[in-house]
Write a protein that holds these residues in place. Structure first.
Motif, PDB file in Angstrom:
ATOM      1  N   UNK B  10       0.803  -1.228   0.000  1.00  0.00           N
ATOM      2  CA  UNK B  10       0.000   0.000   0.000  1.00  0.00           C
ATOM      3  C   UNK B  10       0.835   1.276   0.000  1.00  0.00           C
ATOM      4  N   UNK B  11       0.195   2.309  -0.511  1.00  0.00           N
ATOM      5  CA  UNK B  11       0.695   3.678  -0.384  1.00  0.00           C
ATOM      6  C   UNK B  11      -0.333   4.439   0.442  1.00  0.00           C
ATOM      7  N   UNK B  12       0.058   4.855   1.639  1.00  0.00           N
ATOM      8  CA  UNK B  12      -0.833   5.633   2.491  1.00  0.00           C
ATOM      9  C   UNK B  12      -0.611   7.106   2.131  1.00  0.00           C
ATOM     10  N   UNK B  13      -1.609   7.722   1.531  1.00  0.00           N
ATOM     11  CA  UNK B  13      -1.411   9.077   1.012  1.00  0.00           C
ATOM     12  C   UNK B  13      -1.616  10.100   2.133  1.00  0.00           C
ATOM     13  N   UNK B  14      -0.480  10.591   2.638  1.00  0.00           N
ATOM     14  CA  UNK B  14      -0.491  11.538   3.761  1.00  0.00           C
ATOM     15  C   UNK B  14       0.056  12.889   3.314  1.00  0.00           C
ATOM     16  N   UNK B  15      -0.190  13.921   4.127  1.00  0.00           N
ATOM     17  CA  UNK B  15       0.323  15.252   3.775  1.00  0.00           C
ATOM     18  C   UNK B  15       1.748  15.433   4.312  1.00  0.00           C
ATOM     19  N   UNK B  16       2.271  16.660   4.217  1.00  0.00           N
ATOM     20  CA  UNK B  16       3.662  16.917   4.611  1.00  0.00           C
ATOM     21  C   UNK B  16       3.928  16.554   6.072  1.00  0.00           C
ATOM     22  N   UNK B  17       2.877  16.619   6.900  1.00  0.00           N
ATOM     23  CA  UNK B  17       3.057  16.329   8.327  1.00  0.00           C
ATOM     24  C   UNK B  17       2.765  14.873   8.670  1.00  0.00           C
ATOM     25  N   UNK B  18       2.552  14.070   7.645  1.00  0.00           N
ATOM     26  CA  UNK B  18       2.277  12.663   7.894  1.00  0.00           C
ATOM     27  C   UNK B  18       0.828  12.386   8.290  1.00  0.00           C
ATOM     28  N   UNK B  19      -0.019  13.414   8.185  1.00  0.00           N
ATOM     29  CA  UNK B  19      -1.431  13.229   8.523  1.00  0.00           C
ATOM     30  C   UNK B  19      -2.253  12.831   7.306  1.00  0.00           C
ATOM     31  N   UNK B  20      -3.459  12.357   7.584  1.00  0.00           N
ATOM     32  CA  UNK B  20      -4.397  12.019   6.518  1.00  0.00           C
ATOM     33  C   UNK B  20      -4.536  13.213   5.582  1.00  0.00           C
ATOM     34  N   UNK B  21      -4.433  12.976   4.286  1.00  0.00           N
ATOM     35  CA  UNK B  21      -4.494  14.062   3.300  1.00  0.00           C
ATOM     36  C   UNK B  21      -5.905  14.056   2.709  1.00  0.00           C
ATOM     37  N   UNK B  22      -6.739  15.002   3.162  1.00  0.00           N
ATOM     38  CA  UNK B  22      -8.136  15.060   2.701  1.00  0.00           C
ATOM     39  C   UNK B  22      -8.292  16.000   1.511  1.00  0.00           C
ATOM     40  N   UNK B  23      -9.443  15.872   0.827  1.00  0.00           N
ATOM     41  CA  UNK B  23      -9.833  16.812  -0.230  1.00  0.00           C
ATOM     42  C   UNK B  23      -8.798  16.925  -1.357  1.00  0.00           C
ATOM     43  N   UNK B  51       0.295  17.085  -6.510  1.00  0.00           N
ATOM     44  CA  UNK B  51      -0.045  16.776  -5.110  1.00  0.00           C
ATOM     45  C   UNK B  51       1.222  16.912  -4.290  1.00  0.00           C
ATOM     46  N   UNK B  52       1.247  17.912  -3.442  1.00  0.00           N
ATOM     47  CA  UNK B  52       2.439  18.262  -2.688  1.00  0.00           C
ATOM     48  C   UNK B  52       3.036  17.047  -1.957  1.00  0.00           C
ATOM     49  N   UNK B  53       4.301  16.748  -2.253  1.00  0.00           N
ATOM     50  CA  UNK B  53       4.990  15.627  -1.605  1.00  0.00           C
ATOM     51  C   UNK B  53       4.881  14.312  -2.355  1.00  0.00           C
ATOM     52  N   UNK B  54       4.047  14.243  -3.373  1.00  0.00           N
ATOM     53  CA  UNK B  54       3.817  12.984  -4.092  1.00  0.00           C
ATOM     54  C   UNK B  54       4.142  13.076  -5.574  1.00  0.00           C
ATOM     55  N   UNK B  55       4.855  14.143  -5.957  1.00  0.00           N
ATOM     56  CA  UNK B  55       5.114  14.375  -7.373  1.00  0.00           C
ATOM     57  C   UNK B  55       5.906  13.232  -8.012  1.00  0.00           C
ATOM     58  N   UNK B  56       6.708  12.514  -7.195  1.00  0.00           N
ATOM     59  CA  UNK B  56       7.534  11.433  -7.757  1.00  0.00           C
ATOM     60  C   UNK B  56       6.828  10.072  -7.680  1.00  0.00           C
ATOM     61  N   UNK B  57       5.548  10.080  -7.375  1.00  0.00           N
ATOM     62  CA  UNK B  57       4.806   8.825  -7.238  1.00  0.00           C
ATOM     63  C   UNK B  57       4.938   7.897  -8.456  1.00  0.00           C
ATOM     64  N   UNK B  58       4.843   8.437  -9.690  1.00  0.00           N
ATOM     65  CA  UNK B  58       4.928   7.539 -10.861  1.00  0.00           C
ATOM     66  C   UNK B  58       6.219   6.717 -10.907  1.00  0.00           C
ATOM     67  N   UNK B  59       7.308   7.283 -10.345  1.00  0.00           N
ATOM     68  CA  UNK B  59       8.561   6.512 -10.349  1.00  0.00           C
ATOM     69  C   UNK B  59       8.552   5.452  -9.250  1.00  0.00           C
ATOM     70  N   UNK B  60       7.839   5.748  -8.161  1.00  0.00           N
ATOM     71  CA  UNK B  60       7.875   4.850  -7.000  1.00  0.00           C
ATOM     72  C   UNK B  60       6.853   3.713  -7.084  1.00  0.00           C
ATOM     73  N   UNK B  61       5.732   3.983  -7.746  1.00  0.00           N
ATOM     74  CA  UNK B  61       4.640   3.001  -7.759  1.00  0.00           C
ATOM     75  C   UNK B  61       5.025   1.772  -8.567  1.00  0.00           C
ATOM     76  N   UNK B  62       4.542   0.613  -8.098  1.00  0.00           N
ATOM     77  CA  UNK B  62       4.784  -0.625  -8.844  1.00  0.00           C
ATOM     78  C   UNK B  62       3.452  -1.260  -9.203  1.00  0.00           C
ATOM     79  N   UNK B  63       3.465  -2.010 -10.259  1.00  0.00           N
ATOM     80  CA  UNK B  63       2.304  -2.790 -10.682  1.00  0.00           C
ATOM     81  C   UNK B  63       1.759  -3.608  -9.499  1.00  0.00           C
ATOM     82  N   UNK B  64       0.463  -3.500  -9.264  1.00  0.00           N
ATOM     83  CA  UNK B  64      -0.142  -4.289  -8.197  1.00  0.00           C
ATOM     84  C   UNK B  64      -0.265  -3.563  -6.861  1.00  0.00           C
ATOM     85  N   UNK B  65       0.298  -2.348  -6.771  1.00  0.00           N
ATOM     86  CA  UNK B  65       0.185  -1.569  -5.533  1.00  0.00           C
ATOM     87  C   UNK B  65      -1.263  -1.137  -5.292  1.00  0.00           C
ATOM     88  N   UNK B  66      -1.545  -0.820  -4.031  1.00  0.00           N
ATOM     89  CA  UNK B  66      -2.886  -0.383  -3.644  1.00  0.00           C
ATOM     90  C   UNK B  66      -2.781   0.997  -3.001  1.00  0.00           C
TER      91      UNK B  66
END
Lengths: 417, 177
Positions: B10-23, B51-66
């Motif tokens: 899994x990728x838990x999508x959190x904000x810069x402070x590690x909190x739940x990233x809403x909206x 999305x602040x802090x997640x701009x490099x997600x496409x490089x990090x994500x792997x097939x089959x991730x949730x």
């Protein structure tokens, strides 16, 4: 005992419906824009062999984002749609027409009780006349083009009562901000709503469009403003037929009821990073600004143009600030020209009046902001980076115009004597 | 039959402070400047591009991730690309506290499993954890233990998932009804 959405859905499916139930909904109108449109065509060609439209008479393209096409990519995409329309006999409201949902209202294509879907998340703006409108993705819309229907979960309905008297410079936009401040970004999430109360009854059609345009920003599926006489006669004039509203039954079941008091309402604004981050304009008064945008599906009607002109008349925009105005549709644009508002805008200086369309919401038109730019905008979203790296504060046209004159955020009383 | 139990990192999508990233709105997921793109294979590289802090997600994500996301995920526009960009990266499912209404439909119609899990951010999950999601029961397991009970997928969701996507569903008996 049905709410408005339940009544409309019952008339467009197999009869009586209950919240939570999944139904097949018959669609009176389905549209796609220059954004989403080419994807719809692609899906249709990939998944079906000919016979792409259940009914070309009920199917439209409405170009409103990059109009006329500002980039080669958009030119190509629009041409894909035009060619598909020629092939299938569906109609195109082309780059001159303006914002699709507004065109549907002006041309009498939708009426109270209609069901309509399109590739525009502000499609629920049609709730302004008591019609069911729903923004959808390109797969959904391709399926709707092909079959004339869509699956839909019947939403619960909440009731929102807005009561109280206010006067200029507070406007329908400020009433809308008051509602958004109360409900927040997910206060309507996954639900339908119905607006009632004397402050709602008094709203003009243009004011209703403003209020309905912000349903999505509160997470809502659709928010209906039950049509009054003014709205019904507008629709009758546009459709050329007698028209009836669809209203809730007296004993309709609501999931919740919210009361909002707008007595003595003052100008409000939506501050970054989200539209529901509402504050009084007075709290940030004096904030220096670089630009102002007036337009969009939220505040691009004639009444909005008039509100800006009233403030700008006899004044000049502050040097260094640029004010850009984009009417929602060709009809509004022509009226701005014919009734002399354009002269007021030009005389105020440093004003750009563009052809009709969506404005900066998707990089196709004015309303974009550069690094460190502070813009006051009458659009509907101010999420970070959406319209560029600068900051967008959402305001009414009157506040935007007054602030453009002063060069800082202010209320209209400061410039209109 | 498509699998009813999905396993993935899994990728838990959190904000810069590690909190739940809403909206997180669709312009943060797939910015409007890329809206002209119609080819799904070109969409992956723009996922979370604003999305602040997640701009490099496409490089990090792997097939089959949730993906595990916060409240009102996918608020805003109707663009299908905001779903398709994740499909292009091979994301297998999206679990969220709640979803924007249009976004939820777009995920469902594309045949990607979507699980509504209000409260999931309090379950102690972190990015990199491997979980098992039962689509029929909503049970989420980590290390063989049930760690969260989410809502099961609805019938129409399951039917579309099993058919493949909305278009295939439209050809089934249920979809023709």
């Amino acid at each position: 005992m049905s709410t408005i959405v339940e009544r409309i859905f019952a008339e467009h499916s197999k009869g009586r419906v209950e919240p939570g139930e999944i139904i097949w909904l018959d669609l009176d109108v389905r549209t796609a824009r220059d954004f989403g449109g080419p994807n719809v065509v692609k899906h249709l060609k990939e998944h079906y062999e000919g016979d792409y439209l259940e009914n070309p008479e009920k199917t439209y393209f409405t170009f409103d984002l990059s109009v006329p096409a500002k980039t080669i990519k958009y030119a190509i995409n629009q041409q894909i749609c035009r060619r598909f329309a020629k092939e299938t006999g569906m109609k195109v409201f082309d780059v001159d027409a303006g914002i699709g949902t507004h065109v549907l209202l002006e041309k009498g294509i939708v009426r109270p009780g209609s069901t309509a879907v399109g590739t525009d998340s502000h499609y629920n703006i049609l709730g302004a006349i008591g019609a069911f409108g729903q923004g959808m993705g390109d797969k959904d819309i391709a399926f709707a083009f092909k079959t004339g229907r869509t699956w839909f979960e019947v939403p619960e309905t909440m009731k929102i009562n807005v009561e109280g008297d206010y006067k200029w410079p507070a406007t329908a936009r400020d009433l809308t901000f008051a509602v958004m401040g109360e409900l927040g970004s997910s206060g309507m999430l996954g639900k339908a709503a119905e607006y009632y109360g004397d402050a709602i009854d008094r709203l003009s059609l243009d004011g209703r469009v403003t209020l309905a345009s912000q349903t999505t920003e509160m997470g809502g599926i659709i928010a209906f403003i039950p049509p009054n006489k003014e709205v019904l006669s507008f629709v009758e004039e546009r459709t050329g037929e007698p028209v009836k509203g669809v209203y809730a039954d007296k004993d309709a079941q609501y999931s919740e009821e919210i009361d909002i008091d707008v007595n003595g309402l003052e100008p409000l604004m939506g501050t970054p990073p989200k539209p529901t981050n509402v504050k009084p304009v007075s709290e940030l008064e004096g904030m220096e600004i670089d630009s102002v945008f007036i337009g969009s599906c939220t505040n691009g009607r004639y009444e909005d143009m008039l509100a800006a002109a009233k403030v700008l008349k006899g004044n000049r925009v502050k040097e260094g600030v640029n004010l850009r105005i984009t009417p929602a549709t060709k009809e509004v644009w022509l009226r701005v020209i014919k009734e002399g508002l354009v002269d007021t805008f030009i005389d105020a200086g440093a004003v750009v009046l563009t052809n009709p369309g969506c404005g900066g919401c998707a990089e196709g038109m004015p309303g974009l902001v550069g690094e460190n730019e502070v813009e006051l905008s009458t659009t509907n979203r101010n999420y970070p980076g959406k319209q560029g790296p600068g900051k967008i504060y959402l305001v009414s046209p009157a506040v935007g115009a007054a602030s453009a004159i002063k060069g800082y955020l202010t209320t209209p009383e400061e410039v209109v004597k | 039959m498509k699998p009813m139990i999905l396993r993935g990192r899994i990728w838990l999508i959190t904000d810069e402070n590690g909190n739940r990233f809403d909206d997180i709105d669709t312009d943060m997921i797939f910015h409007n400047k890329w809206l002209y793109i119609t080819d799904i294979s070109e969409m992956g590289k723009y996922a979370f591009g604003n999305t602040s802090g997640w701009e490099d997600f496409p490089e990090k994500a792997k097939e089959g991730d949730i993906l595990v996301v916060g409240r009102n995920f996918g608020a805003g526009s109707s663009r299908q690309q905001a779903v398709d960009c994740f499909r292009a990266l091979g994301i297998r499912a999206i679990i969220g506290e709640s979803f924007g209404a249009i976004y939820k439909r777009n995920v469902i119609n594309s045949g990607m499993p979507l699980i509504e899990a209000p409260g999931i951010f309090e379950s102690g999950l972190k990015s990199g954890d491997v979980i098992e999601v039962n689509l029929e029961t909503g049970e989420i397991k980590g290390n063989g233990q049930v760690i969260f009970r989410a809502k099961p997928m609805s019938k129409v969701q399951m039917d579309i998932y099993q058919a493949g996507d909305l278009f295939e569903y439209g050809r089934t008996a249920e979809g023709k009804r």
